[in-house]
Design a protein around this motif. Structure first.
Motif, short mmCIF file in Angstrom:
data_model
loop_
_atom_site.label_atom_id
_atom_site.label_comp_id
_atom_site.label_asym_id
_atom_site.label_seq_id
_atom_site.Cartn_x
_atom_site.Cartn_y
_atom_site.Cartn_z
N ARG A 1 0.70 -0.67 -0.03
CA ARG A 1 -0.25 0.40 0.16
C ARG A 1 1.06 1.49 0.34
O ARG A 1 1.94 1.70 -0.11
N ALA A 2 -0.09 2.62 -0.48
CA ALA A 2 0.79 3.52 -0.20
C ALA A 2 0.27 4.98 -0.47
O ALA A 2 -1.12 4.63 -0.31
N GLY A 3 0.46 5.69 0.31
CA GLY A 3 -0.42 6.88 0.61
C GLY A 3 -1.12 6.48 1.86
O GLY A 3 -0.32 6.35 2.65
N VAL A 4 -1.87 7.51 2.50
CA VAL A 4 -2.71 7.38 3.31
C VAL A 4 -2.69 5.93 3.79
O VAL A 4 -3.39 5.31 3.75
N GLY A 5 -3.63 6.16 6.10
CA GLY A 5 -4.51 5.39 5.96
C GLY A 5 -5.70 5.24 6.01
O GLY A 5 -6.00 4.80 4.73
N ASP A 6 -6.85 5.19 6.74
CA ASP A 6 -8.13 4.93 6.69
C ASP A 6 -8.10 6.47 5.73
O ASP A 6 -8.26 7.61 6.17
N PRO A 7 -8.74 5.90 4.18
CA PRO A 7 -9.11 7.81 3.33
C PRO A 7 -10.74 8.04 3.95
O PRO A 7 -10.55 9.46 3.39
N SER A 8 -11.81 7.07 4.56
CA SER A 8 -12.64 8.12 5.17
C SER A 8 -12.37 9.00 6.68
O SER A 8 -13.08 10.10 6.73
N ALA A 9 -11.08 9.95 7.30
CA ALA A 9 -10.91 10.43 8.41
C ALA A 9 -10.34 11.22 6.97
O ALA A 9 -10.27 12.90 7.63
N PHE A 10 -9.94 12.09 5.10
CA PHE A 10 -10.05 13.02 4.59
C PHE A 10 -10.77 13.53 4.14
O PHE A 10 -11.42 12.46 3.44
N GLY B 1 -7.74 11.64 14.03
CA GLY B 1 -7.82 10.48 14.08
C GLY B 1 -7.54 9.68 12.49
O GLY B 1 -7.09 8.74 12.51
N ALA B 2 -7.46 10.79 11.64
CA ALA B 2 -6.44 10.35 10.37
C ALA B 2 -5.12 9.83 10.64
O ALA B 2 -4.23 10.51 11.19
N VAL B 3 -4.75 8.09 10.20
CA VAL B 3 -3.33 8.52 10.16
C VAL B 3 -2.35 8.51 8.99
O VAL B 3 -2.92 8.60 6.95
N MET B 4 -1.88 9.41 8.81
CA MET B 4 -0.17 9.92 7.60
C MET B 4 -0.15 8.92 6.84
O MET B 4 0.22 8.15 7.42
N PRO B 5 0.71 9.43 5.62
CA PRO B 5 1.14 8.74 5.37
C PRO B 5 2.35 7.80 5.75
O PRO B 5 3.41 6.98 5.29
N ASP B 6 3.41 8.62 6.54
CA ASP B 6 4.06 8.16 7.40
C ASP B 6 4.00 7.26 8.63
O ASP B 6 5.15 7.06 9.25
N THR C 1 2.21 8.42 11.69
CA THR C 1 1.45 9.08 11.84
C THR C 1 -0.14 9.45 12.45
O THR C 1 -0.71 9.55 11.83
N GLU C 2 -0.59 9.43 13.48
CA GLU C 2 -2.21 9.67 13.80
C GLU C 2 -2.04 11.01 14.47
O GLU C 2 -1.52 11.17 15.33
N LEU C 3 -3.02 11.78 13.57
CA LEU C 3 -3.33 13.19 13.55
C LEU C 3 -4.13 12.83 15.72
O LEU C 3 -5.10 12.66 14.91
N GLY C 4 -3.91 14.04 16.03
CA GLY C 4 -5.25 14.25 16.73
C GLY C 4 -4.87 16.22 17.60
O GLY C 4 -4.69 16.42 16.24
N GLU C 5 -6.64 16.40 18.40
CA GLU C 5 -6.85 17.51 18.36
C GLU C 5 -4.96 17.83 19.17
O GLU C 5 -4.39 17.28 20.18
N ALA C 6 -5.09 19.76 19.05
CA ALA C 6 -4.07 20.56 19.28
C ALA C 6 -3.68 21.79 19.76
O ALA C 6 -4.10 22.02 19.27
N LYS C 7 -3.12 22.09 21.35
CA LYS C 7 -3.62 23.55 21.20
C LYS C 7 -1.83 23.98 20.83
O LYS C 7 -1.42 23.73 20.69
N LEU C 8 -2.35 25.38 19.76
CA LEU C 8 -1.00 25.61 19.03
C LEU C 8 -0.64 27.43 19.72
O LEU C 8 -2.04 27.83 19.29
N ARG C 9 0.25 27.84 20.78
CA ARG C 9 0.40 29.03 21.41
C ARG C 9 -1.35 29.03 21.96
O ARG C 9 -1.44 30.27 21.49
#
Length: 823
Positions: free
Chosen positions: A37-46, A97-102, A104-112
């Motif tokens: 496989r290549a690309g992202v994990g579960d496409p439904s999160a994109f 919750g999306a899984v990136m091609p590398d 990494t699982e994406l989550g919520e975060a505080k930025l500044r």
């Protein structure tokens, strides 16, 4: 080669999973190496989102706080660092919750201090490109926010990696692989993307802008070029980048990406020149001048031999034909005029060039397999459409086409009955028609009960005869579906030639005496000949060797036997008795006439590289022990006499009379070697000897004895050629006498035997030496040999007087060599 499944389905979708498609390809003859496989994990999160507004982050100058409609009901707050984000854009959004091609699982975060719920994506974060300078802005295509991103882009794909054999360059394009899937499954096949051209525009002609010429037709079969003006160089659209990335190609710019896309689609490489940088607006295909240099697209200055084909302009090289272009005419951001090249290069030349330069590219991998000249125009048609659509270019009317020797379509006849005889079962005519037409062949009856098939250009190098057509039918029908049947019994029409029968008898004799057969390569290395103390410069060199270890043809069989002995000795088996029966090689003219010349001397007499080569069949043996150890005795080390005994047995089986005389070889022990010659004419048949200690040390083997015979020369000397070889048994008794002969130490036993035979004449049936004596009675430097003579006549009993007369003749013959009968 990597085949993206989504791209493959765009041409032919059989409704099968990727694993099932891989099985289809494997069973039809395209070997699948890997499926992944290549690309992202579960496409439904994109999903597709729309930026409602973007404001500067209160605590960071380079961040923007965006409200994004992702179709979930409430706008989503996303903090983005891209400089190009703006309200109103349609973008790619990854939800928490999306899984990136590398991985990494994406989550919520505080930025500044601001919570970010998701991510607006750049193309490299989706794995569809390499650009990270800004977010990916999608075109407005009517898809509402919340639509799965996979409906707009192939963000997740499966890749089938295949190994393409040299006879299938058509399968080095995705459409060629799709055609095989269509042929096996019957799923609809999309129109050939290279079939349609684009209308040119303008009143000018391509000939007014550039000129092409093939100066050397031995390296280029066809060179086509088209001119494009008003070209806008920029990034390619996401769909094109995604396909290139999935296939393993890095997107560069729309013009360069088009050349790679065409190559991956149909297998025809292209090259784009900045026409304003083509000096003199002239392209000439020629061979390089010795030590000519050019800087290629990878920034490396390369120097060329005279065998390399170059694409040149009026002032010098502009590209390495079929391998890589040059920096001098590279397409850049300022390019507005493009000269698009699609050429057909001679495969072996491209292979030699690629290997000599250590530069293997996707283009060279295709050209070295041999492409048909018609594919050049097919690639031009697809490239022209994409240049107009993606670069806003104007196609100048006309094509520059240097095609000195046009290739006519190949037509192959096919007998339906022959299919059944080769495959074991008949094939219905309609199935044969269907299979061949799905593969792109034009099939029609020829009026004589056979089918005539016109071979498509993409298969011209592979399908050339009736058996090739039957193979195509068989692989698409399914080799696993053919019945397991034995071939029909036919009357044998061949038999072994006398030389082959003799060779087999000699090989069997060595096996019967406990020798094991070795099969070595016909190639050897100059270093191996060096270690044999033979000058490798005198060996027959291979013009296009696969490696230095196999760059010359072997002039004798000994190197292969020594390699086998070293391998066995390294694994605890030093005691060996090996033989090989195979060809040796020398240049034509060396030892002509089948005189059995020593192979090393043949090689030394032959000019390097002289063609054609001459082959002789040799039989060689290597012994490290004369007899293996037993519970009663230690192993007996092999010596000269052990090798001589085998030679004597072999020549006795062949019925060839021979003699041994001193003869030195650089790889044999001085004083313990001999040349084998025919007794009648002195023809050299080979050599015997103990291995030189320095040679044994080089191969790390124990002391050994060896021999090598010219089997072809032995065959030519074999008596009773063409006869049964029988002779009458006589009932008349033999007269057996023993004689002792005194001679100087320097006189060999073979010379004594020859003198005895010459004096005794045809009544002497056999001579056997059975004793050797040295002593004071004989004097210094003298020796005595005892011989047993057997006299017999076929038609009478010999009298004492007849035998006495023969002995007198023997005495006279011995006197000529300084010998005398001992009283």
């Amino acid at each position: 080669m990597r085949v993206p499944v989504a791209w493959l389905r765009s041409y032919c979708d059989p409704g099968l999973s990727a694993a099932e498609i891989a099985d289809v390809l494997t069973m039809s003859g395209i070997k699948v190496e890997r499926l992944h496989r290549a690309g992202v994990g579960d496409p439904s999160a994109f999903v597709i989102g729309r930026v409602l507004d973007a404001e500067r982050h209160p605590n960071a100058d380079r961040l923007s706080v965006c409200r994004v409609d992702d179709g979930s009901g409430e706008p989503r707050t996303i903090v983005c660092g891209a400089p190009n984000v703006a309200g109103g854009q349609t973008v790619a959004v990854a939800r928490p919750g999306a899984v990136m091609p590398d991985g990494t699982e994406l989550g919520e975060a505080k930025l500044r201090g601001v919570r970010s719920s998701g991510m607006i994506l750049a193309e490299d974060e989706l794995g569809i490109g390499t650009d990270h300078s800004g977010i990916l802005v999608l075109e407005e295509d009517g898809l509402p926010p919340g639509t799965p991103l996979a409906e707009a882009l192939a963000i997740a794909d499966e890749l089938i990696e295949v190994e393409i054999t040299p006879n299938r360059p058509d399968a080095m394009g995705v459409y060629g692989v799709a055609r095989d899937v269509h042929a096996v499954t019957g799923a609809p096949l999309a129109e050939d993307p290279t079939a349609f051209d684009v209308e040119p525009a303008g009143a000018d002609r391509a000939e007014e802008h550039a000129h092409v010429e093939i100066a050397d037709t031995e390296v280029c079969l066809r060179f086509t070029a088209r001119v494009f003006e008003d070209v806008e160089v920029g990034p390619s659209p996401p769909w094109l980048k995604q396909r290139l990335m999935a296939a393993g190609q890095r997107p560069i710019s729309n013009v360069v990406d088009i050349t790679n896309y065409v190559m991956l689609t149909c297998g025809q490489p292209l090259h784009a020149f900045d026409l304003d940088e083509v000096r003199g607006s002239r392209i000439v295909v020629r061979r390089a001048r010795e030590d000519e240099a050019m800087t290629t697209l990878d920034g490396v200055e390369r120097r060329f031999s005279s065998d390399v084909a170059l694409v040149c302009d009026s002032e010098g090289p502009s590209g390495i034909a079929g391998v890589m272009g040059g920096q001098v005419s590279e397409v850049s951001a300022k390019t507005t005029r493009v000269l698009m090249e699609a050429a057909t290069w001679v495969g072996p030349n491209i292979m030699r060039t690629s290997r000599a330069l250590g530069l293997r590219t996707e283009a060279s991998a295709r050209f070295e397999k041999g492409l048909h000249p018609e594919l050049a125009m097919a690639g031009q048609r697809l490239a022209a459409r994409l240049m107009v659509e993606l670069c806003g270019a104007r196609l100048v009317p006309g094509t520059l086409d240097a095609y000195p020797r046009p290739v006519a379509p190949r037509r192959v006849k096919l007998r339906l009955g022959r299919i059944g005889s080769l495959l074991g079962e008949p094939m219905p005519e309609d199935e044969v028609h269907t299979v061949l037409e799905r593969l792109g062949f034009e099939v029609a009856p020829d009026g004589s009960g056979r089918l005539a098939a016109v071979v498509p250009p993409s298969r011209d190098g592979d399908v050339q005869r009736e058996a090739d057509l039957i193979e195509e039918v068989a692989r698409i029908h399914g080799l696993d579906r053919l019945p397991a049947t034995l071939p029909a019994r036919r009357r044998a029409v061949g038999r072994l030639r006398p030389a082959q029968r003799l060779r087999r008898r000699l090989e069997d004799a060595l096996r019967d005496r406990g020798l094991s057969e070795v099969v070595a390569y016909s190639f050897t290395s100059p270093s191996a000949l060096d270690r044999l103390r033979v000058d490798p410069a005198d060996a027959l060199a291979i013009r296009n060797p696969l490696s230095e270890e196999g760059s010359v043809m072997r002039p004798l069989l000994l190197p292969g036997l020594l390699d086998a002995a070293r391998h066995n000795a390294a694994h605890g088996r030093p005691g060996l008795r090996l033989f090989e029966s195979a060809h040796v090689y020398a240049a034509a003219g060396a030892g002509e006439g089948g005189d059995g010349s020593d192979p090393v001397q043949m090689a030394e007499a032959a000019p390097r590289g002289a063609l054609p080569a001459r082959e002789r069949h040799h039989l060689a043996g290597l012994l490290t022990e004369a007899a293996p150890s037993t519970w009663r005795a230690e192993a007996r080390v092999a010596d000269f006499y052990a090798a001589r005994g085998l030679v004597e047995a072999l020549l006795a089986i062949a019925g060839v009379e021979w003699r041994a005389e001193p003869g030195a070889r650089p790889f044999l022990h001085p004083g313990r070697s001999a040349t084998v010659r025919g007794a009648a004419d002195g023809r050299e048949l080979g050599w015997i000897g103990e291995l030189h200690p320095l040679v044994a040390r080089e191969w790390e083997v124990p002391a050994a004895a060896a021999f090598e015979l010219d089997a072809d020369a032995i065959d030519e000397l074999e008596p009773d050629r063409g006869q049964d070889g029988y002779r009458d048994l006589t009932s008349f008794p033999a007269v057996v006498q023993d004689i002792a002969i005194v001679v100087d130490e320097g006189i060999s036993a073979a010379r004594i035997e020859a003198a005895v035979r010459a004096g005794a004449g045809d009544l002497l049936r056999s001579v056997r030496i059975f004793d050797l004596y040295r002593g004071e009675q004989l004097g210094a430097g003298r020796k005595s040999l005892a011989l047993r003579l057997e006299f017999r006549a076929p038609d009478r009993t010999l009298t004492d007087a007849e035998v006495a007369a023969r002995r007198s003749e023997i005495e006279a013959a011995l006197a000529e060599i300084g010998g005398a009968l001992r009283a």
